[in-house]
Scaffold this motif. Structure first.
Motif, PDB file in Angstrom:
ATOM      1  N   PHE A 315       0.864  -1.184   0.000  1.00 16.20           N
ATOM      2  CA  PHE A 315       0.000   0.000   0.000  1.00 16.20           C
ATOM      3  C   PHE A 315       0.897   1.229   0.000  1.00 16.20           C
ATOM      4  O   PHE A 315       1.554   1.527   0.995  1.00 16.20           O
ATOM      5  N   GLY A 316       0.910   1.931  -1.110  1.00 17.73           N
ATOM      6  CA  GLY A 316       1.723   3.112  -1.205  1.00 17.73           C
ATOM      7  C   GLY A 316       1.051   4.335  -0.619  1.00 17.73           C
ATOM      8  O   GLY A 316      -0.093   4.272  -0.135  1.00 17.73           O
ATOM      9  N   ALA A 317       1.743   5.453  -0.625  1.00 18.66           N
ATOM     10  CA  ALA A 317       1.180   6.688  -0.072  1.00 18.66           C
ATOM     11  C   ALA A 317      -0.038   7.137  -0.857  1.00 18.66           C
ATOM     12  O   ALA A 317      -0.980   7.709  -0.277  1.00 18.66           O
ATOM     13  N   SER A 318      -0.059   6.873  -2.164  1.00 11.86           N
ATOM     14  CA  SER A 318      -1.189   7.320  -2.993  1.00 11.86           C
ATOM     15  C   SER A 318      -1.651   6.231  -3.942  1.00 11.86           C
ATOM     16  O   SER A 318      -2.411   6.506  -4.871  1.00 11.86           O
ATOM     17  N   SER A 319      -1.200   4.982  -3.742  1.00 10.47           N
ATOM     18  CA  SER A 319      -1.520   3.963  -4.748  1.00 10.47           C
ATOM     19  C   SER A 319      -1.479   2.567  -4.157  1.00 10.47           C
ATOM     20  O   SER A 319      -0.889   2.330  -3.096  1.00 10.47           O
ATOM     21  N   LEU A 320      -2.140   1.656  -4.879  1.00  6.24           N
ATOM     22  CA  LEU A 320      -1.989   0.221  -4.660  1.00  6.24           C
ATOM     23  C   LEU A 320      -0.863  -0.236  -5.603  1.00  6.24           C
ATOM     24  O   LEU A 320      -0.994  -0.125  -6.821  1.00  6.24           O
ATOM     25  N   ASP A 321       0.210  -0.733  -5.025  1.00  3.62           N
ATOM     26  CA  ASP A 321       1.422  -0.971  -5.815  1.00  3.62           C
ATOM     27  C   ASP A 321       1.512  -2.426  -6.273  1.00  3.62           C
ATOM     28  O   ASP A 321       1.281  -3.360  -5.503  1.00  3.62           O
ATOM     29  N   TYR A 322       1.911  -2.596  -7.546  1.00  3.33           N
ATOM     30  CA  TYR A 322       2.134  -3.915  -8.157  1.00  3.33           C
ATOM     31  C   TYR A 322       3.527  -3.919  -8.788  1.00  3.33           C
ATOM     32  O   TYR A 322       4.058  -2.867  -9.183  1.00  3.33           O
ATOM     33  N   GLU A 323       4.080  -5.118  -8.905  1.00  9.65           N
ATOM     34  CA  GLU A 323       5.374  -5.275  -9.584  1.00  9.65           C
ATOM     35  C   GLU A 323       5.251  -6.334 -10.674  1.00  9.65           C
ATOM     36  O   GLU A 323       4.637  -7.387 -10.476  1.00  9.65           O
ATOM     37  N   LEU A 324       5.845  -6.034 -11.815  1.00  5.34           N
ATOM     38  CA  LEU A 324       5.846  -6.946 -12.961  1.00  5.34           C
ATOM     39  C   LEU A 324       7.294  -7.260 -13.331  1.00  5.34           C
ATOM     40  O   LEU A 324       8.118  -6.350 -13.465  1.00  5.34           O
ATOM     41  N   GLN A 325       7.622  -8.544 -13.519  1.00  6.14           N
ATOM     42  CA  GLN A 325       8.945  -8.979 -13.964  1.00  6.14           C
ATOM     43  C   GLN A 325       8.791  -9.877 -15.183  1.00  6.14           C
ATOM     44  O   GLN A 325       7.982 -10.813 -15.188  1.00  6.14           O
ATOM     45  N   PHE A 326       9.586  -9.591 -16.219  1.00  5.89           N
ATOM     46  CA  PHE A 326       9.570 -10.419 -17.431  1.00  5.89           C
ATOM     47  C   PHE A 326      10.960 -10.396 -18.067  1.00  5.89           C
ATOM     48  O   PHE A 326      11.757  -9.487 -17.797  1.00  5.89           O
ATOM     49  N   ASP A 327      11.232 -11.401 -18.873  1.00  6.44           N
ATOM     50  CA  ASP A 327      12.521 -11.543 -19.538  1.00  6.44           C
ATOM     51  C   ASP A 327      12.380 -11.302 -21.028  1.00  6.44           C
ATOM     52  O   ASP A 327      11.426 -11.774 -21.657  1.00  6.44           O
ATOM     53  N   VAL A 328      13.374 -10.580 -21.570  1.00  8.90           N
ATOM     54  CA  VAL A 328      13.499 -10.408 -23.016  1.00  8.90           C
ATOM     55  C   VAL A 328      14.651 -11.295 -23.467  1.00  8.90           C
ATOM     56  O   VAL A 328      15.784 -11.130 -23.003  1.00  8.90           O
ATOM     57  N   GLN A 329      14.384 -12.238 -24.347  1.00 12.79           N
ATOM     58  CA  GLN A 329      15.380 -13.221 -24.763  1.00 12.79           C
ATOM     59  C   GLN A 329      16.329 -12.627 -25.812  1.00 12.79           C
ATOM     60  O   GLN A 329      16.320 -13.008 -26.985  1.00 12.79           O
ATOM     61  N   SER A 330      17.136 -11.679 -25.376  1.00 16.15           N
ATOM     62  CA  SER A 330      18.103 -11.054 -26.268  1.00 16.15           C
ATOM     63  C   SER A 330      19.194 -10.413 -25.425  1.00 16.15           C
ATOM     64  O   SER A 330      18.933  -9.897 -24.335  1.00 16.15           O
ATOM     65  N   ALA A 331      20.440 -10.450 -25.951  1.00 18.02           N
ATOM     66  CA  ALA A 331      21.551  -9.770 -25.291  1.00 18.02           C
ATOM     67  C   ALA A 331      21.721  -8.346 -25.793  1.00 18.02           C
ATOM     68  O   ALA A 331      22.467  -7.569 -25.208  1.00 18.02           O
ATOM     69  N   ASN A 332      21.007  -8.013 -26.868  1.00 18.60           N
ATOM     70  CA  ASN A 332      21.108  -6.679 -27.470  1.00 18.60           C
ATOM     71  C   ASN A 332      20.286  -5.693 -26.651  1.00 18.60           C
ATOM     72  O   ASN A 332      19.055  -5.837 -26.531  1.00 18.60           O
ATOM     73  N   TYR A 333      20.961  -4.683 -26.106  1.00 18.29           N
ATOM     74  CA  TYR A 333      20.241  -3.738 -25.255  1.00 18.29           C
ATOM     75  C   TYR A 333      19.220  -2.933 -26.045  1.00 18.29           C
ATOM     76  O   TYR A 333      18.198  -2.508 -25.485  1.00 18.29           O
ATOM     77  N   GLU A 334      19.466  -2.714 -27.341  1.00 19.51           N
ATOM     78  CA  GLU A 334      18.506  -1.972 -28.163  1.00 19.51           C
ATOM     79  C   GLU A 334      17.187  -2.728 -28.256  1.00 19.51           C
ATOM     80  O   GLU A 334      16.106  -2.129 -28.195  1.00 19.51           O
ATOM     81  N   VAL A 335      17.260  -4.057 -28.375  1.00 21.73           N
ATOM     82  CA  VAL A 335      16.044  -4.877 -28.409  1.00 21.73           C
ATOM     83  C   VAL A 335      15.308  -4.789 -27.081  1.00 21.73           C
ATOM     84  O   VAL A 335      14.076  -4.669 -27.037  1.00 21.73           O
ATOM     85  N   VAL A 336      16.058  -4.839 -25.987  1.00 24.62           N
ATOM     86  CA  VAL A 336      15.437  -4.752 -24.660  1.00 24.62           C
ATOM     87  C   VAL A 336      14.785  -3.381 -24.460  1.00 24.62           C
ATOM     88  O   VAL A 336      13.671  -3.280 -23.922  1.00 24.62           O
ATOM     89  N   TYR A 337      15.460  -2.352 -24.921  1.00 20.55           N
ATOM     90  CA  TYR A 337      14.932  -0.991 -24.770  1.00 20.55           C
ATOM     91  C   TYR A 337      13.608  -0.850 -25.509  1.00 20.55           C
ATOM     92  O   TYR A 337      12.621  -0.302 -24.982  1.00 20.55           O
ATOM     93  N   ASN A 338      13.559  -1.337 -26.750  1.00 22.85           N
ATOM     94  CA  ASN A 338      12.332  -1.262 -27.538  1.00 22.85           C
ATOM     95  C   ASN A 338      11.224  -2.124 -26.927  1.00 22.85           C
ATOM     96  O   ASN A 338      10.048  -1.758 -26.963  1.00 22.85           O
ATOM     97  N   ALA A 339      11.589  -3.296 -26.375  1.00 21.91           N
ATOM     98  CA  ALA A 339      10.604  -4.168 -25.751  1.00 21.91           C
ATOM     99  C   ALA A 339       9.991  -3.498 -24.518  1.00 21.91           C
ATOM    100  O   ALA A 339       8.773  -3.575 -24.290  1.00 21.91           O
ATOM    101  N   ARG A 340      10.811  -2.838 -23.738  1.00 26.02           N
ATOM    102  CA  ARG A 340      10.297  -2.140 -22.558  1.00 26.02           C
ATOM    103  C   ARG A 340       9.331  -1.029 -22.960  1.00 26.02           C
ATOM    104  O   ARG A 340       8.291  -0.823 -22.313  1.00 26.02           O
ATOM    105  N   HIS A 341       9.659  -0.318 -24.036  1.00 21.79           N
ATOM    106  CA  HIS A 341       8.770   0.726 -24.537  1.00 21.79           C
ATOM    107  C   HIS A 341       7.428   0.134 -24.979  1.00 21.79           C
ATOM    108  O   HIS A 341       6.348   0.651 -24.628  1.00 21.79           O
ATOM    109  N   ALA A 342       7.481  -0.978 -25.730  1.00 22.85           N
ATOM    110  CA  ALA A 342       6.237  -1.582 -26.231  1.00 22.85           C
ATOM    111  C   ALA A 342       5.377  -2.094 -25.084  1.00 22.85           C
ATOM    112  O   ALA A 342       4.141  -1.938 -25.098  1.00 22.85           O
ATOM    113  N   ILE A 343       5.995  -2.701 -24.079  1.00 29.78           N
ATOM    114  CA  ILE A 343       5.244  -3.209 -22.933  1.00 29.78           C
ATOM    115  C   ILE A 343       4.593  -2.066 -22.167  1.00 29.78           C
ATOM    116  O   ILE A 343       3.431  -2.146 -21.738  1.00 29.78           O
ATOM    117  N   GLY A 344       5.323  -0.969 -21.975  1.00 28.15           N
ATOM    118  CA  GLY A 344       4.748   0.171 -21.252  1.00 28.15           C
ATOM    119  C   GLY A 344       3.523   0.744 -21.954  1.00 28.15           C
ATOM    120  O   GLY A 344       2.501   1.028 -21.308  1.00 28.15           O
TER     121      GLY A 344
END
Length: 389
Positions: A315-344
């Motif tokens: 229970f946060g100060a102004s929110s109900l807090d959740y955490e999400l963890q997932f793996d991107v199967q790539s060593a290329n940081y550019e792929v991970v960066y784009n995947a994080r953008h798409a997920i958001g």
């Protein structure tokens, strides 16, 4: 009348002794050949077999080496070492075998034994040098970047290995000649300590470079992280390693200093884990709040990534807090960066469709009368609504 003085001729004792000794050796050799003919023939037979075997091994070793002169396999390293077997060593070994089998006379046996000892020491030094250098070259030929990095150090390594092997061989030879080598060993030891202290920094960085090449914690082109620095390895040198920071600067750091740090090799990742923290408002109905982890799981699966876990964290100060963890199967940081953008963006869109509101910092103020009764902080209907002038 004076008597004539007689002049006595004194023979040269040294020449006489040498002549007598040579004559005695000749007589002993003739006697040995007459009385040990069978043993000599047997010894020659065994010696011939040994020499033929060694010649064959040398020939096979040369063939193994010629098939792979880059020393990428241990077979080529062993082959090159076998090919360095010298003919004079085989001859000395054959003479030693004949002398042992036929019970050669003392002086002849000692002479052959001495020559064989010298030949064995020199041949062993040649084999040892070849094996050591072959080991170094083999470890570096398997990786082009390591081979290039060692190029500047290889000449120095050859000099050090050759000096060490020759020094040991020389001491052993002198010891066989009954020369007191105590002072020589002490002098070499003191000289080695002095050189080591004078070039301590150089040798420290050299051995650190060899450690990088052999242990391979990273190679040229790898992305690494240490002490808050993210950079790509551009060159591994004899004294220092050059890296290119993600912000564009060239970072030059000594090999010894670099190995003293905790280094994270980001290139060898076969996956990268991404964590999202999501908060929804307190006015969210419990039914919808319970469905948030399942919604996040559906988003990750739809985007083709690996879902790890998701759930309510507090229970946060102004929110109900959740955490999400997932793996991107790539060593290329550019792929991970784009995947994080798409997920958001997908989370933002899906929450809008589900009627889930993201929380943001808010503050609610309540006012009360002196008796504790809750009252509005302004007149009902707003200021001026009561008709007061």
């Amino acid at each position: 009348m004076t008597e004539p003085t007689s002049i006595e001729i004194i023979p040269d004792i040294t020449e006489m002794n040498v002549a007598e000794r040579l004559h005695k050796v000749g007589q002993d050799a003739i006697t040995w050949l007459d009385t040990h003919t069978a043993e000599i023939l047997i010894g020659l037979g065994f010696a011939a077999i040994i020499v033929l075997v060694m010649v064959g091994l040398r020939r096979y070793g040369r063939r193994w080496y010629e098939r792979n002169t880059s020393l990428e396999t241990w077979q080529s390293v062993v082959g090159r070492t076998m090919a360095k077997t010298r003919t004079w060593f085989m001859i000395a070994l054959a003479l030693e075998v004949v002398a042992v089998f036929s019970d050669a006379p003392g002086l002849i046996a000692r002479s052959i034994g001495f020559l064989f000892s010298i030949a064995m020491v020199v041949q062993s030094a040649i084999w040892a040098r070849s094996i050591i250098l072959g080991f170094v070259e083999h470890r570096t030929r398997t990786d082009e970047s390591s081979s290039e990095a060692l190029g500047s150090a290889m000449k120095l390594i050859r000099v050090l290995v050759t000096f060490g092997v020759v020094a040991i061989a020389g001491i052993v030879v002198l010891d066989n000649l009954n020369v007191d080598v105590t002072g020589l060993v002490a002098g070499l030891g003191i000289g080695g300590i002095a050189i080591g202290l004078a070039a301590q920094g150089i040798f420290s960085d050299l051995f650190a470079a060899l450690s990088i090449i052999f242990d391979k914690p990273f190679k040229v082109g790898d992305a690494v992280h240490y002490d808050g620095t993210f950079a790509t390895v551009e060159q591994i040198g004899l004294k220092s390693t050059r890296l290119r920071a993600v912000t564009g600067e060239e970072v030059i750091i000594s090999n010894t200093n670099l190995l003293d740090k905790e280094i994270m090799n980001l290139t060898r990742l076969n996956r990268r884990r991404v964590t999202f923290n999501v908060g929804v408002i307190y006015q969210t109905p419990p039914e919808k709040a319970r469905r948030v982890p399942d919604i996040l799981r559906d988003i990750i699966n739809a985007e083709g990534h690996t879902f790890i876990r998701s759930g309510f964290t507090g229970f946060g100060a102004s929110s109900l807090d959740y955490e999400l963890q997932f793996d991107v199967q790539s060593a290329n940081y550019e792929v991970v960066y784009n995947a994080r953008h798409a997920i958001g963006i997908a989370i933002f869109q899906r929450f809008a469709e589900e009627g889930l509101e993201f929380a943001y910092p808010t503050q609610t103020t309540f006012t009360a009368a002196p008796d504790g009764e809750m009252i509005m902080p302004y007149p009902e209907g707003g200021w001026g609504a009561s008709g007061d002038s």
